[in-house]
Design an enzyme around this catalytic site. Structure first.
Site, mmCIF file in Angstrom:
data_model
loop_
_atom_site.group_PDB
_atom_site.id
_atom_site.type_symbol
_atom_site.label_atom_id
_atom_site.label_comp_id
_atom_site.label_asym_id
_atom_site.label_seq_id
_atom_site.Cartn_x
_atom_site.Cartn_y
_atom_site.Cartn_z
ATOM 1 N N HIS A 193 0.822 -1.213 0.000
ATOM 2 C CA HIS A 193 0.000 0.000 0.000
ATOM 3 C C HIS A 193 0.854 1.261 0.000
ATOM 4 O O HIS A 193 2.079 1.209 0.157
ATOM 5 C CB HIS A 193 -0.942 0.000 1.209
ATOM 6 N N CYS A 209 3.342 -4.942 6.761
ATOM 7 C CA CYS A 209 2.938 -4.675 5.385
ATOM 8 C C CYS A 209 4.078 -4.002 4.615
ATOM 9 O O CYS A 209 5.120 -3.673 5.163
ATOM 10 C CB CYS A 209 1.699 -3.793 5.363
#
Length: 322
Positions: A193, A209
């Protein structure tokens, strides 16, 4: 001693591709079969106001790789006229050149578009201490523009312990930690992301992440479809062939928790070399150079071996002495 590659100062065509202020990745042609190196190093002169964080954003590089490539240079005040090396030459990661390949030790993502002889590469933020990013094979299972963020209970508890009460849902917008786009992966709980903080790309800052510069994740969103394979590796030592010679690129090893590792680096680099069938036996290796590269961990390809046939009266080395 075998020399490191000559640095290309102000390579204008490449500078144009790594456009100032954009942090866009460049599309590099894949090397010929049997070759492993792409890109070209650059040297620029710092302006008075430049910092490594600014330069990283401008050229699509991570903070730690800028630090590694410029030992002894003040990251926050390099000074006007200081020569800054941009580590924009890469040995491609080992394994199949398809889909998305993430190398944790390198803080970098490679994307090989299907049906094209090209590769894109992007700087990444990865999992910090106690929140190490995973290793394994998965796929892109979803693509979501303007995502909302629902903080997991573990992250909310962590923030609450520091007096920071997170909302149950963070709406899309400039304050959203996921930035303008997210890729859902087949590994539950893990995403690729954007970010609402440009500082931290190319560092261990996330909860596992993979963070990208916002315009990088938007560019990748246009390129990589749902179903794209994703291979996550942790390879601090990359060997490659270019021009008939062997090159080594060394990064700081990371353990499973995302911390700098205390592994036996010499053993690790030899074991990695031995995985490349044919390299060790057919080449004359300069082990002094290998030691220097492993110790420096500058993250830039360095020539370490030449074919035995090119060295008069030479024979393949049968023993390694450190």
């Amino acid at each position: 001693m075998l020399s490191r590659i000559p640095v290309v100062a102000r390579c204008l065509s490449l500078v144009a591709l790594w456009a100032a202020g954009s942090a866009h990745a460049i599309e590099l042609p894949l090397p010929a079969p049997g070759e492993d190196i792409v890109g070209q190093e650059q040297v620029i002169e710092a302006q008075y106001e430049d910092t490594f964080a600014d330069l990283g954003t401008r050229y699509g590089l991570g903070y730690l790789e800028m630090i590694a490539a410029n030992p002894g240079v003040d990251a926050w005040l390099p000074g006007a006229g200081t020569k800054i090396t941009l580590p924009t030459r890469f040995i491609l990661p080992p394994g199949p050149r398809e889909g998305i390949v993430i190398n944790l030790a390198e803080y970098r993502l490679y994307y090989y578009p299907k049906g094209k002889s090209t590769v894109y590469t992007y700087a990444l933020g990865i999992g910090r201490e106690g929140w190490g990013s995973p290793i394994g094979n998965t796929r892109v299972v979803a693509k979501t523009p303007n995502p909302t963020w629902t903080p997991p209970a573990s992250i909310r508890a962590e923030h609450a312990a520091e007096g920071d009460i997170l909302p149950t849902v963070v709406p899309a917008g400039p304050d959203n930690p996921l930035g303008p786009f997210k890729f859902g992966l087949g590994m539950s709980g893990y995403l690729i992301h954007g970010s609402n903080k440009k500082f931290g790309i190319g560092m261990r800052t996330s909860h596992g992440c993979f963070r990208m510069y916002n315009n990088n994740v938007l560019e990748l969103a246009d390129l990589a479809p749902v179903g794209t394979p994703v291979r996550i590796i942790n390879e601090p030592y990359k060997f490659g062939v270019s021009g008939g010679k062997v090159w080594l690129e060394a990064h700081t090893p990371l353990d499973e928790e995302g911390n700098p590792s205390v592994v036996d680096k010499h053993t690790a680099v030899i074991n990695t070399l031995l995985k490349h069938e044919g390299l060790a036996g057919s080449m004359r290796t300069n082990w002094d150079t290998v030691r220097d590269v492993v110790a420096a961990e500058e993250g830039m390809p360095t020539e370490i071996a030449v074919p035995v046939a090119s060295v008069p009266n030479a024979a393949p080395e049968q023993q390694v002495v450190w």
